[in-house]
Enzyme design. Sequence first.
Site, short mmCIF file in Angstrom:
data_model
loop_
_atom_site.label_atom_id
_atom_site.label_comp_id
_atom_site.label_asym_id
_atom_site.label_seq_id
_atom_site.Cartn_x
_atom_site.Cartn_y
_atom_site.Cartn_z
N ASN A 23 2.00 0.46 5.79
CA ASN A 23 2.59 -0.11 4.60
C ASN A 23 3.64 -1.11 5.04
OD1 ASN A 23 3.63 -0.63 2.04
ND2 ASN A 23 4.99 1.14 2.07
N GLY A 24 3.48 -2.36 4.60
CA GLY A 24 4.42 -3.41 4.98
C GLY A 24 3.69 -4.68 5.33
N CYS A 60 17.62 -5.25 1.52
CA CYS A 60 16.95 -6.55 1.55
C CYS A 60 16.77 -7.01 0.12
CB CYS A 60 15.59 -6.45 2.24
SG CYS A 60 14.64 -7.99 2.17
N GLY A 111 -1.17 0.50 -4.41
CA GLY A 111 -2.30 -0.30 -3.95
C GLY A 111 -3.59 0.19 -4.58
N CYS A 119 0.82 -1.19 0.00
CA CYS A 119 0.00 0.00 0.00
C CYS A 119 0.86 1.25 0.00
CB CYS A 119 -0.91 0.03 1.24
SG CYS A 119 -0.02 -0.35 2.75
N SER A 140 6.80 -0.44 -17.67
CA SER A 140 7.68 -1.01 -16.66
C SER A 140 9.12 -1.15 -17.14
CB SER A 140 7.14 -2.38 -16.22
OG SER A 140 6.99 -3.24 -17.34
N TYR A 184 10.81 -2.00 -9.41
CA TYR A 184 9.41 -2.02 -9.83
C TYR A 184 8.50 -1.11 -9.04
CZ TYR A 184 4.75 -4.03 -10.68
OH TYR A 184 3.42 -4.20 -10.98
#
Length: 478
Positions: A124-125, A452, A50, A23, A302, A261
């Site tokens: 968000n997460g 990450c 989102g 989100c 994209s 992305y």
Amino acid sequence: MLKGDGRLGHDLDPDDRAPRDACGVFGVWAPGEEVSKLTYYGLYALQHRGQESAGIAVSEGSRILVYKDMGLVAQVFDESVLGTLRGHLAIGHCRYSTTGSSVWENAQPTLSSTDVGGLALAHNGNLINTPELAERLAPGATRATTDTEVLTSLLAQDRSRSVEDAAAELLPQVKGAYSLVFMDETTLYAARDPQGIRPLVLGRLERGWVVASETAALDIVGATFVREIEPGELLTINEDGVRSRRFALAEPKGCLFEYVYLARPDTTIAGRGVQVTRVEVGRVLAREHPVEADLVIPTPESGTPAAVGYAEESGIPYGQGLVKNSYVGRTFIQPSQTIRQLGIRLKLNPLREVVQGKRLVVVDDSIVRGNTQRAIVKMLREAGAREVHVRISSPPVAWPCFYGIDFATRAELIAGSLSVEEIRASLGADSLGYISLDGLTKATTIPASRLCMACFDGSYPIPIDQDNVGKYVLESKA
């Protein structure tokens, strides 16, 4: 009530949906401003993060009012609705579900009311110890099935102390990825997990402050970027200004996939524009996987920045070989089987005069299941392309994300079980090249130790208990 927009849905192929972020979040403290409209435009800028539901919470100082519904930001809100949402502070959210079903009860912001006041929160997460946290709640304390609702209820249940103190005590016990904006009747709060996996930034208005998932949202509402909110930091924003409090030591592990992305190209991360990074990724991709060809084309939109970089580095001309239907967006009108069989052609169509007889390099950002790329290769060949060489500006996505991106399971990811050569054969391409993990990481200019990249290498910075994760983990335990 679900409100369609009359447009064809992007979920035309249910077996090959793109990776989706959890989100976007937005918060504003600005007395004298139309905070609901600022929040609306902030969410509009974050819509890409989102598209399932949207919501805004506002307060004029004595009570919190929340309005939310299923659909896009522009479907949920109109002038009349925003006119009823008056106050001096607001938070907003646009959601894609990563924990809990996509239903109205799970739309955000969530609201918890007590005898001494309310608390609204947007997240968000994705948390990875949600069942453990949920056990601390009294039975029936919440109807929803999201990690966000659990977090909201826990923050609100002890109002004998300030919200700031309650958050400072609770957040070190919360595991996973979370960029939060939350509010009581008078104050805006923002917090980011110790790893800083999901982004969160602070901006300045002439008469207030803004927090948002991306810097692009600050630009849209006329806010000046101040800084990124630090991992493990809690901000309190009210008439006294901005107060910072550290609730955990920072162990930065920003999401590498944001560069590939998720983030808008006009967003800045760690002081560098995402567009610049993506073009550089294309240059690296050209060096790592050169090929003799006549034209470089992107999969719009994209693959566009990386395709530009690939063309610049390789010296092969750049062109538009595929046209995207700009009106293919999310809707609640389900396509018929006949329409579904048209598949990718509803979204993309080749320019025959451009691709006919050409050796093409087709650049895209990622491959999840491979159905879309397979359809594109077939479509270009049918349009007369002599050769189709696929280049991907991320390494193979071989592992699921537990920190806020709703990837497929490992079994569903094409790179989870097939080699690059096997994927090439499956796509029907003449060649296939992915950028290396090292090449992608260097292009970001962020040290690998601060990123990450679990979806690429399977190394999760926060240990995962497989029995306590999953989109419907709370529903399965109900």
